[in-house]
Design a protein around this motif. Structure first.
Motif, PDB file in Angstrom:
ATOM      1  N   PRO A 147       6.374   1.720   4.607  1.00  0.00           N
ATOM      2  CA  PRO A 147       6.124   0.555   4.181  1.00  0.00           C
ATOM      3  C   PRO A 147       4.881  -0.089   4.731  1.00  0.00           C
ATOM      4  O   PRO A 147       4.337  -1.193   4.290  1.00  0.00           O
ATOM      5  N   ASP A 148       4.284   0.158   5.861  1.00  0.00           N
ATOM      6  CA  ASP A 148       3.420  -0.342   6.754  1.00  0.00           C
ATOM      7  C   ASP A 148       2.032   0.047   5.898  1.00  0.00           C
ATOM      8  O   ASP A 148       1.093  -0.795   5.841  1.00  0.00           O
ATOM      9  N   TRP A 149       1.870   1.166   5.561  1.00  0.00           N
ATOM     10  CA  TRP A 149       0.657   1.788   5.016  1.00  0.00           C
ATOM     11  C   TRP A 149       0.920   1.883   3.539  1.00  0.00           C
ATOM     12  O   TRP A 149      -0.105   2.481   2.977  1.00  0.00           O
ATOM     13  N   LYS A 150       2.253   1.539   2.862  1.00  0.00           N
ATOM     14  CA  LYS A 150       2.193   1.543   1.306  1.00  0.00           C
ATOM     15  C   LYS A 150       1.915   3.139   0.893  1.00  0.00           C
ATOM     16  O   LYS A 150       1.245   3.293  -0.025  1.00  0.00           O
ATOM     17  N   SER A 151       2.230   4.096   1.571  1.00  0.00           N
ATOM     18  CA  SER A 151       1.940   5.487   1.267  1.00  0.00           C
ATOM     19  C   SER A 151       3.083   6.376   1.501  1.00  0.00           C
ATOM     20  O   SER A 151       4.277   5.811   1.734  1.00  0.00           O
ATOM     21  N   LEU A 152       3.144   7.637   1.069  1.00  0.00           N
ATOM     22  CA  LEU A 152       4.083   8.380   0.844  1.00  0.00           C
ATOM     23  C   LEU A 152       4.323   9.387   2.095  1.00  0.00           C
ATOM     24  O   LEU A 152       3.611   9.654   2.796  1.00  0.00           O
ATOM     25  N   VAL A 153       5.497   9.733   2.564  1.00  0.00           N
ATOM     26  CA  VAL A 153       5.972  10.459   3.682  1.00  0.00           C
ATOM     27  C   VAL A 153       6.320  12.033   3.306  1.00  0.00           C
ATOM     28  O   VAL A 153       6.983  12.065   2.473  1.00  0.00           O
TER      29      VAL A 153
ATOM     30  N   ARG B  43      11.476  -0.255   9.400  1.00  0.00           N
ATOM     31  CA  ARG B  43      12.319  -0.284   8.460  1.00  0.00           C
ATOM     32  C   ARG B  43      13.587  -1.483   9.047  1.00  0.00           C
ATOM     33  O   ARG B  43      13.619  -1.426  10.264  1.00  0.00           O
ATOM     34  N   LYS B  44      14.068  -2.383   8.080  1.00  0.00           N
ATOM     35  CA  LYS B  44      14.868  -3.236   8.513  1.00  0.00           C
ATOM     36  C   LYS B  44      16.255  -2.648   8.455  1.00  0.00           C
ATOM     37  O   LYS B  44      16.612  -1.522   7.779  1.00  0.00           O
ATOM     38  N   GLU B  45      17.304  -3.400   9.044  1.00  0.00           N
ATOM     39  CA  GLU B  45      18.703  -2.935   8.865  1.00  0.00           C
ATOM     40  C   GLU B  45      19.168  -2.757   7.281  1.00  0.00           C
ATOM     41  O   GLU B  45      18.691  -3.507   6.599  1.00  0.00           O
ATOM     42  N   GLY B  46      19.585  -1.601   7.012  1.00  0.00           N
ATOM     43  CA  GLY B  46      19.878  -1.198   5.796  1.00  0.00           C
ATOM     44  C   GLY B  46      18.969  -0.385   4.962  1.00  0.00           C
ATOM     45  O   GLY B  46      19.109  -0.087   3.803  1.00  0.00           O
ATOM     46  N   GLU B  47      17.544  -0.499   5.691  1.00  0.00           N
ATOM     47  CA  GLU B  47      16.428   0.261   4.822  1.00  0.00           C
ATOM     48  C   GLU B  47      16.339   1.501   5.315  1.00  0.00           C
ATOM     49  O   GLU B  47      15.593   2.162   4.931  1.00  0.00           O
TER      50      GLU B  47
END
Length: 634
Positions: free
Chosen positions: A277-283, A326-330
């Motif tokens: 989510p920070d870099w809008k990239s794939l892991v 990541r937030k809770e649930g993510e």
């Protein structure tokens, strides 16, 4: 032009290793290889695309027409498509045209194993070779001695696109850098350079951290052999080379690794694990064996083919934790209910074991910002196996302390001494990196308080403290001459500042600190061991003074370090000492040559049999304003 002919570089053993995640030289098999078959020259192509319905090679040799040169899928369910195309030569541009089983989607992809790429914004791969006659045999023979944990390790971090530009404001080439950068690093005395990512990347504002060509040095600065020349010249000058390596994420550019064959091939299919989510990239999917083979092969590739001496692994914390940003649930806990990514831990262990098994004379360095245990401890002891880890806590506390006006520092003595409570839990590198001079944080010089004289005195004091603190060192380009503005990747460093005395003084100070670090074993022989450090006095918060001993293998070579964190001169400051004899000052950050005020201990100081600081002996020394002094016994 003849069509694709059946041919393979793979053996059954290669396929078994690939499927098991243990093939660490995949670059010798996958990709585009100039070979000769039955007396006919051409190119063998091989690409992993298990969800493809068909794979064609398209390029300037066939007018980019799909289906003209269609590869054959192997029979062994490896998902590899391959074939030999005669008549193609070095310099040919190409891509893979992939028709997916997933609804017949057709995409054009760059070769994940391409050795060379078109200059961005163009996105095709280029047929190339790695032929080069290396001249660094002397360095490679002694590299283990230069790269050891008990050796001086002072790193100059460089972004090639903005270190220096030419008169027209354009990039220097690898060849030009092989002259100008090498001579500069040698002059200033750093033992290593660290290049921010030089693997091919499409987007300049990413600084290179969004890679698409993992096996290709970026064409922005020249050809692969030109980059080899730069590494070669650094080695011939006795300078080691570290590359930033980014196995943590990759961009979703249409020609890149994302959704490569119409499926989540390289990235994890669960978006909670496969999207950053920070870099809008794939892991990457670290649990997929073929992906592990790809990544570890890439690390081995740079160490073997480009003679690189170390890999600094980017964003390790983001890899280690399932809940990172990541937030809770993510995010979903691991099978034990924890937040650690078990696949990543296994991958990093495999990576470090493979690197050190093949290249015991290199270093892997983790950029890891949490308290994850044993990052730089051997895998056989339960560690991740890195050689070193960035000491992010030291960086944060030190910069925060030095940003305070000196009158308030007595209330924050614990902030500057806290690092020693955990300094030896890892093999730490002290980083003042590019991340600390962007996004409104100011330059390192710009963080220093006071008037102009005090700002530069503080900066020299900070660097002296850094170089005498246990651990390896890393300094981002421009900081070595007190760049006043934040780093701008779109331009050159402000080299014109060196015409001014304060800035030239910082450069001379750094040059002398590098020489000091390399000349006195007490500063490096035990830099990762508690045996290498001893406090003399850390509790004089009223004067904001620190005094400590740095120790090497020979007691007689130990050094005494005293830091005065205020602009108050102390003419008769007494420190306790472990032995009798004399003290001789070998470094003083207030030296007039650095544009300091020249307060120093110009003559040897006799050590007296006067108890002090809980020791049998002591001596009175002069403390320069906002200065650090280093003494040897004589």
């Amino acid at each position: 032009m003849n069509q694709v002919q059946p041919h393979s570089l793979f053996t059954d053993f290669d396929i078994d290793l690939f499927k098991a995640g243990k093939h660490f030289q995949l670059y010798e098999k996958l990709g585009a290889h100039l070979i000769e078959v039955d007396g006919v020259k051409g190119v063998y192509f091989a690409v992993w695309a298990p969800s493809a319905r068909s794979v064609s090679v398209v390029g300037d040799f066939n007018f980019w027409v799909q289906g003209e040169h269609q590869l054959n899928v192997r029979w062994d369910e490896s998902g590899i498509w391959e074939g030999f195309i005669p008549g193609i030569d070095k310099g040919t541009t190409y891509k893979y045209k992939i028709q997916s089983n997933n609804g017949g989607l057709i995409t054009e992809k760059a070769d994940p194993f391409a050795l060379y790429c078109e200059h961005p914004p163009h996105t095709a791969s280029v047929i190339w070779d790695l032929d080069y006659k290396w001249k660094d045999s002397k360095w490679m023979e002694i590299r283990k001695d230069k790269n050891g944990l008990d050796k001086p390790f002072s790193v100059y971090e460089v972004h090639l696109g903005s270190w220096k530009r030419n008169a027209e404001g354009k990039f220097l080439t690898y060849v030009e850098l092989a002259d100008q950068l090498v001579s500069y690093v040698k002059e200033t005395g750093f033992t290593h350079v660290e290049f921010m990512p030089i693997m091919e990347y499409p987007y300049d504002p990413s600084w290179g951290y969004q890679l698409v060509g993992y096996f290709a040095p970026t064409s922005r600065f020249g050809k692969p052999q030109d980059f080899m020349l730069l590494v070669d010249k650094l080695h011939q000058a006795g300078i080691g080379v570290i590359l930033d390596w980014v196995p943590s994420h990759f961009p979703d550019d249409a020609h890149g690794l994302g959704f490569f064959d119409g499926s989540n091939l390289y990235e994890h299919p669960d978006r909670r694990k496969g999207y950053h989510p920070d870099w809008k990239s794939l892991v990457f999917n670290y649990g997929r064996n073929e992906v592990r083979s790809f990544l570890i092969s890439n690390a081995i590739f740079w160490l073997k083919q480009y003679h690189v001496d170390g890999l600094r692994v980017d964003a390790v914390a983001s890899m280690l934790y399932l809940d990172y940003s990541r937030k809770e649930g993510e995010w979903e806990p691991n099978i034990f209910g924890g937040r650690e990514n078990l696949d990543t831990i296994s991958f990093l262990i495999d990576f470090n074991e493979a690197v050190y098994a093949n290249f015991p004379d290199v270093q892997t360095i983790a950029e890891e910002s949490t308290s994850f245990p044993m990052v730089s401890r051997p895998t056989f002891l339960g560690g991740l196996g890195f050689g070193m880890k960035w000491m992010m806590g030291w960086m944060h506390d030190t910069l925060q302390y030095f940003a305070k006006e000196s009158v308030y520092r007595k209330y924050h003595q614990n902030d500057i001494t806290f690092s020693m409570t955990y300094a030896f839990t890892e093999n730490f590198m002290l980083p003042l990196s590019h991340d600390e001079v962007v996004y409104g944080k100011h330059s390192i010089q710009g963080r220093m308080p006071g008037d102009e004289w005090q700002r530069f005195a503080n900066l020299r004091l900070l660097y002296g403290y850094m170089f005498t603190h246990p651990g390896a060192k890393l300094l981002f380009m421009g900081s070595e001459f007190g760049q006043t503005s934040e780093w701008n990747f779109e331009g050159s460093l402000d080299w014109h500042l060196l015409q001014y005395g304060f800035h030239d003084g910082i450069k001379k100070c750094i040059t002398d600190l590098n020489a000091l670090y390399k000349s006195y074993p007490a500063l490096y022989e035990k830099q990762f061991s508690a045996e290498g450090f001893e406090w003399i006095n850390y509790s004089d918060n009223e004067n904001s003074v620190l005094a400590y001993i740095r120790k090497g293998n020979k007691e007689k070579e130990n050094l005494i370090v005293v830091c005065n964190m205020t602009p108050v001169v102390h003419d008769n400051y007494r420190i306790g000492l472990p032995r009798k004899g004399k003290l001789t000052e070998i470094f003083n950050s207030d030296n007039e040559e650095y544009n300091g005020s020249g307060v120093s201990n110009s003559k040897p100081i006799k050590i007296e049999a006067t108890p002090w600081n809980g020791r049998e002996f002591s001596a009175e020394i002069i403390l320069a304003p906002l200065g650090i002094s280093v003494f040897k016994f004589s």
